[in-house]
Design an enzyme around this catalytic site. Structure first.
Site, short mmCIF file in Angstrom:
data_model
loop_
_atom_site.label_atom_id
_atom_site.label_comp_id
_atom_site.label_asym_id
_atom_site.label_seq_id
_atom_site.Cartn_x
_atom_site.Cartn_y
_atom_site.Cartn_z
N ASP A 196 -5.98 13.42 -25.35
CA ASP A 196 -5.97 12.02 -24.92
C ASP A 196 -5.28 11.27 -26.05
OD1 ASP A 196 -6.44 9.37 -24.50
OD2 ASP A 196 -8.57 9.55 -24.06
N THR A 218 -3.12 5.90 -22.12
CA THR A 218 -2.98 4.58 -21.53
C THR A 218 -1.57 4.12 -21.84
OG1 THR A 218 -3.85 3.59 -23.55
CG2 THR A 218 -5.41 3.91 -21.74
N TYR A 233 0.85 -1.20 0.00
CA TYR A 233 0.00 0.00 0.00
C TYR A 233 0.88 1.24 0.00
CZ TYR A 233 -5.02 -0.27 0.07
OH TYR A 233 -6.32 -0.37 -0.32
N GLU A 246 -0.52 4.83 -0.57
CA GLU A 246 -1.32 6.04 -0.87
C GLU A 246 -0.46 7.28 -0.70
OE1 GLU A 246 -4.79 5.89 1.59
OE2 GLU A 246 -5.74 4.36 0.35
N LYS A 258 -1.54 0.30 -25.19
CA LYS A 258 -1.89 0.18 -26.62
C LYS A 258 -0.60 0.22 -27.42
CE LYS A 258 -6.54 2.11 -25.96
NZ LYS A 258 -6.58 2.75 -24.64
N ARG A 297 -1.52 -2.65 -18.60
CA ARG A 297 -2.75 -1.87 -18.64
C ARG A 297 -2.68 -0.78 -17.58
NH1 ARG A 297 -5.95 -4.57 -21.90
NH2 ARG A 297 -7.57 -3.01 -21.64
N1 DSN Z 1 -11.76 0.67 -25.47
C1 DSN Z 1 -10.48 1.12 -25.97
C2 DSN Z 1 -10.37 0.93 -27.44
O1 DSN Z 1 -10.56 -0.18 -27.87
O2 DSN Z 1 -10.06 1.86 -28.17
C3 DSN Z 1 -10.18 2.49 -25.57
O3 DSN Z 1 -10.28 2.63 -24.20
#
Ligand code: DSN
Length: 411
Positions: A196, A223, A50, A52, A226, A232
């Site tokens: 984003d 994120t 933990y 925080e 990707k 993730r």
């Molecule tokens: N759901 C994702 C996508 O497939 O683009 C984005 O968060």
């Protein structure tokens, strides 16, 4: 069932998923395959901890090593994007990153100008079913008749609605986003400019897509799983003056304890993105995407915007008389995975759709080159043709599946 049996069941299912991933041509544009080192970090003892708060300012003892890891993670991501922006590496996901970013600069009722989900935006960019759409006044800009972001529409709407935040970024957009043009509009109306970059972050890191940092975005979220090929999770960058507000919007406002095992995985991914090979990876993603798009065009397919500049393309299947849902389901039986997607002026529901989204980042990681992506496009065409003719059977699925597995084996 005993605990042992239950665990066997769980690990057996994980094994099946691992086999599915190995034997499938993965074309979901938001997925990728992480390195063993990323998995080692995410599966480490850090899951027990933990922490925080922030490095040096935690609410728990015993944080000396996670402090070092989180600090290193922050520095590495700044290096990846050649930026001195403030960075928070704790968001559990892109959705959490976006929610915290909104909370840092908006109060409920403020106006957010963003791209609509139907035109390629994201659920967290103000969709009525997402918290963003419930808390804020959302005005959407859209794409033009050819599927390109309509900058005139962005400017017109910005002048009309005086948004607190203008957001650029998409989950299904195949072209370069002109961040500088967005910045100019945000300046004209006195709005914060947020990007984003979740889908394209790996391309930005590789230097093959313009950088939102260079364009002077106030806030950049992403994120890490990707095109960045990490675990993730999410990241938020912002101009230094927003840093304190941003940190408290993440914790304690919208999250509790950070996932230090995932933060270690993010640090490993950043180290990998700093390697010279990551630039080649980014270049290959785009080369592969463009070769595949050309193959589809050659076979008479309509692509939204006519092609691609990045890791993804959108096939409009309207002229093929096949729905996105039917194609996705049929391909699931042929060792090929992708997702159905709305197309501009969509006439079908989002759960059926007239298109599919195809991405090249994951299979580029697995060694697919232009030739293999072209071959994969031909396999998809075999399935579309059979579906349109009403001749898609178990036999078709077995045959195409065998060819898909053979392509993977040769990669
Ligand atoms: N759901 C994702 C996508 O497939 O683009 C984005 O968060």
């Amino acid at each position: 069932m005993t605990t042992i049996e239950l665990k066997e069941q769980i690990f057996s299912l994980i094994g099946k998923e691992e086999k599915r991933q190995k034997e499938t041509i993965e074309l979901i544009a938001s997925e990728n395959f992480v390195s063993e080192d990323v998995k080692r970090a995410v599966g480490s003892c850090l899951t027990n901890k933990y922490a925080e708060g922030l490095p040096g300012k935690r609410y728990y003892g015993g944080c000396e090593y996670v402090d070092e890891i989180e600090d290193l993670c922050r520095r590495l991501w700044q290096q990846v994007f050649h930026t001195d922006y403030h960075v928070n590496v704790q968001p559990h996901s892109g959705s959490q990153a976006n929610l915290a970013a909104y909370q840092a600069v908006m109060t409920p009722g403020d106006t957010l100008l963003s791209m609509s989900l139907n035109d390629g935006g994201h659920l967290t960019h103000g969709s009525s079913v997402n918290q963003s759409g419930k808390l804020y006044n959302i005005v959407f800009y859209g794409t033009d008749a050819n599927g390109y972001i309509d900058m005139e529409d962005v400017r017109k709407k910005a002048l009309e609605c005086h948004p607190k935040v203008i957001l650029a970024g998409a989950s299904a957009y195949a072209r370069v986003i002109d961040f500088a043009a967005f910045r100019a509009i945000a300046d004209e109306v006195g709005a914060f400019f947020m990007v984003d970059m979740a889908h394209i972050a790996g391309l930005v890191a590789a230097g093959v897509h313009p950088s939102p940092f260079e364009a002077g975005a106030d806030i950049v979220t992403t994120t890490t799983h990707k095109t960045l090929r990490g675990p993730r999770g999410g990241l938020i960058f912002c101009k230094e003056e927003l840093g304190k507000k941003m940190d408290s919007a993440v914790f304690p406002r919208t999250q509790g304890g950070p996932l230090e095992h995932v933060i270690a995985g993010k640090a490993v991914a950043a180290a990998e993105a700093l390697d010279a090979s990551f630039k080649t990876y980014g270049e290959n993603i785009i080369k592969n995407s463009q070769a595949m798009a050309q193959a589809f065009r050659d076979m008479g397919y309509d692509l939204v915007t006519g092609g691609t500049d990045n890791h993804l393309m959108l096939l409009d299947l309207t002229n093929k008389n096949v729905t996105g849902l039917d194609l996705q389901n049929a391909l699931d039986r042929c060792n090929i995975t992708l997702n159905k997607n709305c197309v501009p002026n969509e006439q079908r529901s989002p759960s059926v759709t007239s298109g599919v989204r195809i991405g090249t980042a994951a299979m580029t990681t697995r060694g697919f080159n232009e030739e293999k992506f072209v071959a994969a496009a031909h396999l998809i065409d075999e399935v579309v043709t059979a579906l349109a003719a009403g001749t898609f059977t178990d036999e078709t699925a077995a045959l195409v599946g065998e060819k898909a597995r053979a392509l993977i084996a040769k990669a």
